[in-house]
Scaffold this motif. Sequence first.
Motif, short mmCIF file in Angstrom:
data_model
loop_
_atom_site.label_atom_id
_atom_site.label_comp_id
_atom_site.label_asym_id
_atom_site.label_seq_id
_atom_site.Cartn_x
_atom_site.Cartn_y
_atom_site.Cartn_z
N THR A 1 6.36 4.78 5.79
CA THR A 1 5.67 4.57 7.06
C THR A 1 6.37 3.47 7.86
OG1 THR A 1 4.22 2.87 6.13
CG2 THR A 1 3.49 5.17 5.95
N ALA A 2 5.96 3.32 9.12
CA ALA A 2 6.52 2.26 9.95
C ALA A 2 6.19 0.89 9.37
CB ALA A 2 5.98 2.38 11.38
N ASP A 3 4.99 0.73 8.83
CA ASP A 3 4.61 -0.54 8.23
C ASP A 3 5.49 -0.88 7.04
OD1 ASP A 3 2.63 -1.07 10.04
OD2 ASP A 3 0.96 -0.50 8.73
N PHE A 4 5.78 0.12 6.19
CA PHE A 4 6.60 -0.15 5.01
C PHE A 4 8.03 -0.51 5.42
CE2 PHE A 4 9.65 1.20 1.79
CZ PHE A 4 9.22 0.45 0.71
N VAL B 1 12.38 -4.42 5.82
CA VAL B 1 13.43 -5.08 6.61
C VAL B 1 13.14 -6.57 6.74
CG1 VAL B 1 14.52 -5.21 8.88
CG2 VAL B 1 14.07 -2.98 7.85
N TRP B 2 11.88 -6.90 7.02
CA TRP B 2 11.50 -8.31 7.19
C TRP B 2 11.74 -9.10 5.90
CZ3 TRP B 2 10.04 -11.27 11.28
CH2 TRP B 2 9.51 -12.53 10.99
N LEU B 3 11.29 -8.55 4.77
CA LEU B 3 11.44 -9.26 3.50
C LEU B 3 12.91 -9.38 3.10
CD1 LEU B 3 8.43 -7.79 1.49
CD2 LEU B 3 8.62 -10.04 2.52
N CYS B 4 13.70 -8.38 3.43
CA CYS B 4 15.14 -8.45 3.10
C CYS B 4 15.84 -9.53 3.91
CB CYS B 4 15.80 -7.10 3.36
SG CYS B 4 15.45 -5.83 2.13
N PRO C 1 0.80 -1.23 0.00
CA PRO C 1 0.00 0.00 0.00
C PRO C 1 0.83 1.27 0.00
CG PRO C 1 -0.89 -1.57 1.56
CD PRO C 1 0.43 -2.11 1.12
N HIS C 2 2.12 1.16 0.29
CA HIS C 2 2.98 2.35 0.44
C HIS C 2 4.02 2.49 -0.66
CE1 HIS C 2 1.14 2.54 4.41
NE2 HIS C 2 1.53 1.30 4.62
N ALA C 3 4.07 1.54 -1.61
CA ALA C 3 5.05 1.62 -2.69
C ALA C 3 4.57 0.78 -3.86
CB ALA C 3 6.43 1.13 -2.23
N GLU C 4 4.97 1.18 -5.07
CA GLU C 4 4.65 0.39 -6.25
C GLU C 4 5.52 -0.86 -6.28
OE1 GLU C 4 3.66 3.73 -9.55
OE2 GLU C 4 5.41 4.11 -8.28
N PRO C 5 5.04 -1.93 -6.94
CA PRO C 5 5.71 -3.23 -6.80
C PRO C 5 7.16 -3.26 -7.27
CG PRO C 5 3.97 -3.30 -8.47
CD PRO C 5 3.79 -2.03 -7.71
N LEU C 6 7.47 -2.70 -8.45
CA LEU C 6 8.85 -2.75 -8.94
C LEU C 6 9.76 -1.88 -8.08
CD1 LEU C 6 8.42 -2.70 -12.83
CD2 LEU C 6 8.54 -4.64 -11.26
N THR C 7 9.25 -0.75 -7.62
CA THR C 7 10.05 0.11 -6.73
C THR C 7 10.34 -0.59 -5.41
OG1 THR C 7 9.05 2.08 -7.73
CG2 THR C 7 10.10 2.35 -5.58
N PHE C 8 9.32 -1.23 -4.87
CA PHE C 8 9.47 -2.00 -3.63
C PHE C 8 10.55 -3.07 -3.81
CE2 PHE C 8 6.68 -4.24 -0.18
CZ PHE C 8 7.79 -4.30 0.65
N LEU C 9 10.46 -3.82 -4.91
CA LEU C 9 11.42 -4.88 -5.16
C LEU C 9 12.82 -4.34 -5.43
CD1 LEU C 9 9.35 -7.36 -7.38
CD2 LEU C 9 10.10 -7.68 -5.01
N LEU C 10 12.93 -3.18 -6.08
CA LEU C 10 14.24 -2.59 -6.35
C LEU C 10 14.96 -2.29 -5.05
CD1 LEU C 10 16.42 -1.32 -8.08
CD2 LEU C 10 15.03 0.76 -8.23
N TRP C 11 14.26 -1.66 -4.10
CA TRP C 11 14.88 -1.40 -2.80
C TRP C 11 15.27 -2.70 -2.10
CZ3 TRP C 11 16.45 2.84 -0.03
CH2 TRP C 11 16.18 4.10 -0.62
N ARG C 12 14.40 -3.67 -2.20
CA ARG C 12 14.69 -4.97 -1.56
C ARG C 12 15.92 -5.61 -2.16
NH1 ARG C 12 10.18 -9.84 -1.30
NH2 ARG C 12 11.60 -11.55 -0.73
#
Length: 299
Positions: free
Chosen positions: A220-223, A228-231, A40-51
């Motif tokens: 956000t704290a959730d993001f 961190v958890w997924l990494c 809910p706080h990031a687009e999927p490819l952007t989320f995965l790029l950071w990860r």
Amino acid sequence: MNTPSPPTGGLSAPDWGQLAPALFVLLWSTGFIGGKLGLPHAEPLTFLLWRMALVAVMLLALSAWQKAPWPTSWRTVGHIAVAGLLVHGIYLGGVFGALKQGMPAGSVALIVGLQPLLTALIAGPLLGERIKGWQWLGFALGLAGVTAVVWEKLSLNMGGPLGIGLSAAALLGISIGTLYQKRFCADMDLRTGTTLQYAATGTVLAIAAPFLETMQINWTADFIFALVWLCLVLSVGAIFLLFALIRQGAASRIASLFYLVPPVTALMAWALFGERLGPLALGGMAMTVVGVALVLRRG
């Protein structure tokens, strides 16, 4: 079960090896929970790029600290990169993209849950693995159990053709990726090999994301917790376990563990989010466990 040599694997077979499959299922099942918190706080490819970027940096530091061996040929590097793009890029990108399209998690899980059957169908010609009669029965029971678990959560809203297509891409990515890993990357060092895989996937995402997404993130704290958890738990812990299991066992048997992911995820959602578990889901969980036990049975 063969024990991989420490010089090539970087990890020796632990005494708790019998618990490794259960630990893998537990860790892998948290992926949908992390996605539910972070997307809910990031687009999927952007989320995965950071990860991908964060994990690549962490594993690079670990590899340097432990002086882990790197591949000695560009051909090997290429195979490692292809396996990484399939497992980390296409699979995760497909799952996250389908969820972002509004496709229910249960629907995504059901399509991706076809992986053990698809893997079994192509493992024989590709790897020469022989699937016995009771194992085929186990695959069928596992699929039926997964279907029962997610049936109560299925919605007529499948996220449209794009959502279905992304889920199918995820299914192909994880199925072909695990077989490719078994065939061409079985001897890679888990530290340097996964570093290369995340770096290759991150490079592709860094090229694609600016053209397809705004790359905006709501920190956000959730993001942050989800990232961190997924990494740490998924991209390091679960992936290391998966590749170690692939190295030590038949690809079709290891793939059957993915049948357990939707039931365990449903239990987590029930505990964390109060999502309902009806009699059909509970019966499906029991059926799935029996099916996986048949596939993993030796003799």
